[in-house]
Every structure is written in C-alpha cells, then in structure tokens.
Scaffold this active site. Structure first.
Site, mmCIF file in Angstrom:
data_model
loop_
_atom_site.group_PDB
_atom_site.id
_atom_site.type_symbol
_atom_site.label_atom_id
_atom_site.label_comp_id
_atom_site.label_asym_id
_atom_site.label_seq_id
_atom_site.Cartn_x
_atom_site.Cartn_y
_atom_site.Cartn_z
ATOM 1 N N GLU A 45 0.861 -1.184 0.000
ATOM 2 C CA GLU A 45 0.000 0.000 0.000
ATOM 3 C C GLU A 45 0.893 1.227 0.000
ATOM 4 O O GLU A 45 1.967 1.227 0.600
ATOM 5 C CB GLU A 45 -0.906 0.004 1.242
ATOM 6 C CG GLU A 45 -1.746 1.271 1.340
ATOM 7 C CD GLU A 45 -2.885 1.187 2.345
ATOM 8 O OE1 GLU A 45 -2.887 0.277 3.183
ATOM 9 O OE2 GLU A 45 -3.780 2.054 2.274
ATOM 10 N N CYS A 242 -6.688 0.967 2.686
ATOM 11 C CA CYS A 242 -7.670 2.056 2.724
ATOM 12 C C CYS A 242 -7.536 3.036 1.567
ATOM 13 O O CYS A 242 -8.491 3.755 1.274
ATOM 14 C CB CYS A 242 -7.557 2.797 4.042
ATOM 15 S SG CYS A 242 -7.953 1.763 5.459
ATOM 16 N N ASN A 373 -12.061 -3.159 0.082
ATOM 17 C CA ASN A 373 -11.117 -3.429 1.173
ATOM 18 C C ASN A 373 -11.780 -3.044 2.484
ATOM 19 O O ASN A 373 -12.286 -1.944 2.613
ATOM 20 C CB ASN A 373 -9.860 -2.575 1.016
ATOM 21 C CG ASN A 373 -8.991 -2.625 2.270
ATOM 22 O OD1 ASN A 373 -8.403 -3.650 2.591
ATOM 23 N ND2 ASN A 373 -8.909 -1.515 2.996
ATOM 24 N N GLU A 374 -11.791 -3.910 3.429
ATOM 25 C CA GLU A 374 -12.331 -3.608 4.766
ATOM 26 C C GLU A 374 -13.677 -2.894 4.695
ATOM 27 O O GLU A 374 -13.921 -1.942 5.444
ATOM 28 C CB GLU A 374 -11.321 -2.810 5.586
ATOM 29 C CG GLU A 374 -10.120 -3.630 5.985
ATOM 30 C CD GLU A 374 -9.300 -3.045 7.127
ATOM 31 O OE1 GLU A 374 -9.528 -1.890 7.506
ATOM 32 O OE2 GLU A 374 -8.408 -3.759 7.627
#
Ligand code: AHR
Length: 655
Positions: A45, A242, A373-374
């Site tokens: 990331e 994120c 994602n999440e």
C-alpha cells in the site's frame, strides 16, 4: 521488557519441565492438503511513503506542482527579489490531469542569483559515484535561459552538477541530462539554477538514480524490490488498503488514472496525508508514477501473482462512508471488467492495446481480483453481489476476493462470513492487527473452518506490541508470535490459501502506520524480525502439508512449542517448522514415518534472540536474522535442539 512480563509468565507455564525428549511424529506418507503456490504473499500500500518517497525512485517531490500548495517541497532563492519570477500557471481545461506548470522569468540573471530547490521526500538519498538522470518538460516563452542542475548535501554544498541549454521551442519538449554524484548523502536536495535573460515554462521536473530495479528509467528503488524478490512472494496484493476506498469516493483509487503517460496521470492527495493527527504528512500525495502497469510489471518481474483490489462503490467507512447508489454502480463494474482486459486482453482490445503501448504486449495473466477493502455491512453485501454477478458472467475464470471487514470476530464479521459463504464467494479476506497473545492463542483458528466452499485469504495481519510506536511495535516477540500463528495457517492450507502481512514498507522519517514489514530511510533498508518470519515461511513453502504430531495431537502450544510440516515434492524434501516460545532450549526427537530413508544432511535455519524486545535497526539490521547450519542425519529419528525464543526451519532430503 515490563510490558512482556505477563505474556512471558503465561508462556513460561510448564517452563521447568525437566529436559526431556519430546517426540514429534512426522507422517511423510499421509498428505493432508496441497499448499497453493500463492500461499505466502505480500501486501503493498502507498502508506508510510511506501510508493512516493519509497519504492518509486523519483527523488523530486511535487514534480508537477500539483500538490494543494503548488510550491510545496520547493524553495525559491533570488537576489534581488523580483515578484513573480517563479509563477504557477494553470492550463485548466487544456490539461485537466496536470494543469499547473511553473513560469520562470529570468531577468538578466547571473548564475546563482535565481534558483529553485527541491527538498525531496524527507531529503534525497544520494550515492557517491552513481549516475543521476534529470529531466523536465519545458517550453521557451522568450529569450535565452540556461539551467544548471545541482545536487546538494545537507550543508548545501554541491556534490554533483550538470548544465542544460534549452532550445527555443514553443511546444512542450523534454530536456534531459545525466551526471554523477561525488558524495553520498542521506538528506540531499536538488537545486535548479537559472542564468540568462528570458522566460521558460517548466513541468514534471524529475530526478532518478541510475541504479533503479532492472535499470528501468523512471523505475523503482532496486534495494526495496530486491527485498521483495528475496521473499519469493506468491502474490502481491495492491494498491491497498484504505487508499483503495479513499476518504470519500472522489478520492478513491481509480486505476485508469494511473496508467498511460506520466504527465497524464492525475495526482490525488494520499489519504494518509491527514488520517492520523499524531502522524501528519501534509506533503503526502499519490503521483501514480507507480501505477497499475508498474504493479503488474513488478509482479511479473518477481514471479508473483497480481492481486489488485478495486473500490466496490464505498468510501472508507471510518471516514466519509459514502456509498455509490446501486443504480449508479456500473462505472465501478466497468473499471473491474476493463482492468481484466488491461491485464489479459488481446492487444487489439482497447485496454490490451494500452498495455502493449506501455511495453507489455504479453498478458499479465491476472487470475484474481479483490472487490473492496475492509468494507462491511449490508451495503457491502449488496454491492458485492452486483460485482460478483457481472464479473462471473463475463469472467468465470477470475477468482473474486471479498472483504470480511476490519475485525476477525464480532457481529460485522459473522454477518459477512455467513452471507459471503452462502454466495459461494471464492475467497474471504480476513484482517487482524492484534497483540502477541492473540496470535499465540489463535493457533487453532482455522482448524474447524469448513473444508469446502469459500477459502480464506488472511489479507492483512500483524502482531504488535501495544503502547509502542514505529518499528518498536514489530519486535522479536511480535514476530515469534506470528511464526507460531502461521503454523496454524500452514496446517490448514486447505482452508487458508493465501496470506499476507500488514503493509510492506515504512519510511523511518515518514511513517503513519505501524506495524510494517520493512523499514527504510533514503539510502538503507531493514527487514523487521517479522520480515524474516514471512520470508522463511515463503521460501520454505513446500507443496503438501503432512501431519506432525506429539502424542497423536497437533503441536499447538504444549510446552510453548508449535509445529507444522510439509513436503516439497519437487526437491524431495521434508520441511519442518518449529517455534519454541519458551526462554530455554528444548530437545525434540523428530520421528519420520512413511519413508524409506533420509538424506545424510539436513539444513537447520534458526531465527532466534534471547531478548523478546529486540528489533532490527539501521545500526543493527541483523539483530534478529536467520542463521543456517547443516546437521547430520542418520536413521529415521532425528534429534533436534531448538533454542529458547526461536523459530526453526529444518529441511531434510527423503526418498
Ligand atoms: O495497513 C494499513 C491499513 O490497515 C490498511 O489500509 C487497511 O486495510 C487496514 O485497516
């Protein structure tokens, strides 16, 4: 040390077991499950200056003047001062992706009276004797201007220079020069000095070291890529995290804006710029010099499967939590379909053609794709279903990875885990950032997971020592607990088919989030103890899990011992991994069943330190690093001594 006392006490229960042999029976002829080539991967990331300021080797920060403050990272020096000598202009609609450039008015200047200096990303790492490649887009407005590029050390002394004579062009051209540095400097900078009489426009002012990975111009920091390559990861999950979700949907990661010519890749603010008040990074943006093409190329270079994660129509639920209305989700689906075409499509297709133009006519063989994602809640399920239907209709060959939220337990997790299994989702992505005790006590997490249906992708996990910061979070205790926990993943390779640790990279001077696997400054790089654990698992993967038992039971913590075993059918080796979480040495007898004979020598690799607080640092990069020795093997019973606080990998040839 104090904070570990409780854990140490817990681990030490049974500590005074008299020294005795503990027999571990390894049944070589009873395969449990295949270990997928993708089992151990990595998660990349752009966080902690992992991409811009990190693996993307560009040394100039804010090269295109597109940061919110256009001259952030630049300093103008002039004597005498003339207002507007360096002026930011905006081309607006004429160039929406990169509208700004700098207009420099050089009014009868002698060398040294007007310059702009770029500070780099927390300085520039400069190496003695290395070639540096400077380039800029430019356009001459009037008169004649000469440029000097100067590399400066921390004391602002020149340690490398070159001279440039721009031609009188009215259209944008590229100006290039290379030169060599005369000194090494971790906190260098680059000064552009103007001389003459005239006006010149500049944009995309860039400086790269000559020693990029594979010597690619505009490429990646070779030492950082090498650390990844050395791990032989089965896959790379990218670009987040994120940053895929964005603070809001406008700031989400959009892969199409990260491919094609550099100057057309529209920069956005990096969400980690403002995320944590205690770790502000106002100068953190995503230039996308490292974009989706480069990610795919990196995967191809190091033999890892690409695993891109796409936004599913939801912004980060810790931030704005914006969702795209379901009747407006089509562009998001199209992004996914087009990405498959970009990666795998024929060069006659729109996106396949772009891939070829960028230098890779061969397909990238994309096999899996993450949707979100999440993300969590019914809103996620609604959107995932739409993705699943559309993608499976057109591309049943692509495995889809779904999110199970941010936590491995609780109502949110249970809802998603149940519903996604009912949807027969290919993979469910579980995340856990927890203290060491969680990892030691969850060795059996996957023992009772269903063997059929959805597989688990442990997509982000890390043990970390609470109430600590930065690299200290990932000390030897944290890594040892991960090594123990991973025995439970390997043992359940039928269920857990992919796993990747927390973020890969963190810059010592620019991190926002810890734990992280690898730490670097502008010149040097350090693998955390967890890096060595990950690497040892990955390079000692094996092809099939086999039973390893003590008293007919799995080895999951009795006497603080944890173990897993596999065979590598190609190299004909048995690979045994043992964690000893007690402070003292333990003697084990490995009893191999179901083989004719063992090879004469085994290789025993040990990762060990007596001090659970130990971390690796720039000054002491190998404080916790593996050591390898050969041991003699005779018969089918092999005594092994495992040191206190150690992770051991034993490879033995068999027939
Ligand atoms: O790795 C840092 C963040 O942790 C990731 O972006 C997110 O997926 C997780 O919460």
């Amino acid at each position: 040390m104090r904070r570990n006392i409780f854990l140490l006490l817990a681990l030490a229960i049974g500590i005074y077991v008299p020294a005795q042999d503990k027999t571990f029976v390894v049944s070589v002829n009873k395969p449990i499950a295949p270990i997928q080539p993708t089992m151990w991967g990595v998660f990349f990331e752009d966080i902690n200056f992992g991409a811009d300021g990190g693996i993307y080797a560009e040394l100039v920060k804010n090269r295109s003047f597109e940061f919110t403050k256009p001259l952030m990272g630049w300093k103008v020096d002039q004597q005498p001062v003339e207002e507007g000598s360096v002026l930011i202009q905006n081309r607006g609609v004429a160039h929406t992706a990169n509208p700004r450039f700098a207009r420099v008015t050089v009014n009868n200047r002698k060398r040294g009276s007007l310059s702009i200096t770029n500070e780099g990303f927390r300085g520039m790492g400069i190496k003695k004797g290395l070639r540096y490649d400077f380039s800029t887009l430019y356009r001459s407005v009037s008169g004649k201007v000469k440029l000097y590029v100067e590399l400066l050390n921390a004391n602002k002394e020149v340690i490398g220079t070159t001279e440039l004579r721009p031609s009188e062009t009215k259209t944008w051209l590229k100006l290039k020069a290379d030169f060599t540095s005369s000194a090494t400097e971790e906190k260098g900078s680059m000064r552009l000095v103007f001389e003459g009489n005239g006006i010149i426009d500049l944009d995309m002012i860039s400086l790269f070291p000559g020693d990029t990975w594979k010597n690619r111009p505009g490429g990646m920091r070779a030492d950082m890529v090498q650390m990844l390559a050395d791990m032989k990861p089965g896959f790379i999950r990218f670009p987040g995290g994120c940053i895929v979700e964005g603070y809001d949907l406008a700031q989400r990661y959009q892969w199409k804006k990260t491919v094609g010519p550099l100057e057309e890749r529209q920069l956005i603010i990096n969400r980690w710029n403002t995320e944590f008040a205690h770790r502000p990074a106002p100068d953190y943006f995503q230039t996308f010099g490292l974009g989706f093409f480069e990610y795919f190329q990196l995967c191809a270079d190091i033999g890892a499967e690409p695993l891109p994660i796409l936004n599913c129509g939801m912004a980060c639920q810790f931030n704005s939590g914006e969702v795209v209305p379901l009747d407006q989700i089509q562009p998001y689906i199209d992004d996914a379909l087009d990405l498959i075409e970009f990666a795998n499509g024929a060069i006659t297709t729109k996106w396949g053609k772009l891939r070829a133009q960028m230098g890779h006519p061969e397909p990238f063989h994309l096999k899996m794709l993450g949707v979100g994602n999440e993300n969590w809640g019914p809103q996620y399920l609604e959107r995932f279903k739409v993705f699943q239907k559309a993608l499976k209709e057109k591309h049943p060959e692509i495995k889809l990875i779904a999110s199970s939220g941010t936590d491995p337990v609780g109502e949110r997790f249970n809802l998603l885990n149940t519903e996604l299994r009912a949807l027969d989702t290919d993979f469910i992505d579980e995340h856990y950032y927890r203290p060491p005790q969680f990892f030691f006590s969850n060795i059996n997490r996957y023992d009772n997971y269903p063997r059929n249906g959805s597989k688990v992708f442990a997509g982000e996990y890390a043990s970390h020592v609470p109430n600590t910061n930065g690299a200290v979070k990932s000390n030897w205790l944290a890594a040892l607990s991960e090594a123990a926990f991973l025995t439970g993943l390997e043992r359940n390779a039928e269920v857990v088919q992919m796993a990747s640790y927390a973020p890969l990279f963190a810059h010592y001077d620019g991190w926002q989030w810890a734990p992280d696997l690898i730490w670097m400054n502008n010149l040097k790089i350090v693998g955390s103890p967890s890096y060595h654990v990950q690497k040892l698992y990955s390079v000692n993967k094996g092809t099939t899990v086999i039973p390893i038992q003590r008293d007919n039971k799995i080895i999951d913590g009795k006497d603080s011992l944890y173990a897993t075993a596999a065979i590598d059918a190609e190299s004909k080796e048995i690979i045994v991994k043992i964690v000893n979480a007690q402070p003292h040495e333990q003697k084990i007898c490995l009893n191999f069943e179901g083989i004719k004979k063992l090879g004469g020598t085994a290789v025993h690799t040990v990762l060990q330190n007596d001090n659970l607080d130990k971390i690796n640092t720039i000054a002491e990069p190998d404080a916790v690093a593996p050591k390898t020795k050969n041991i003699k093997v005779s018969g089918k019973k092999q005594p092994i001594a495992v040191k206190g606080y150690s992770f051991n990998v034993i490879r033995i040839k068999y027939s």
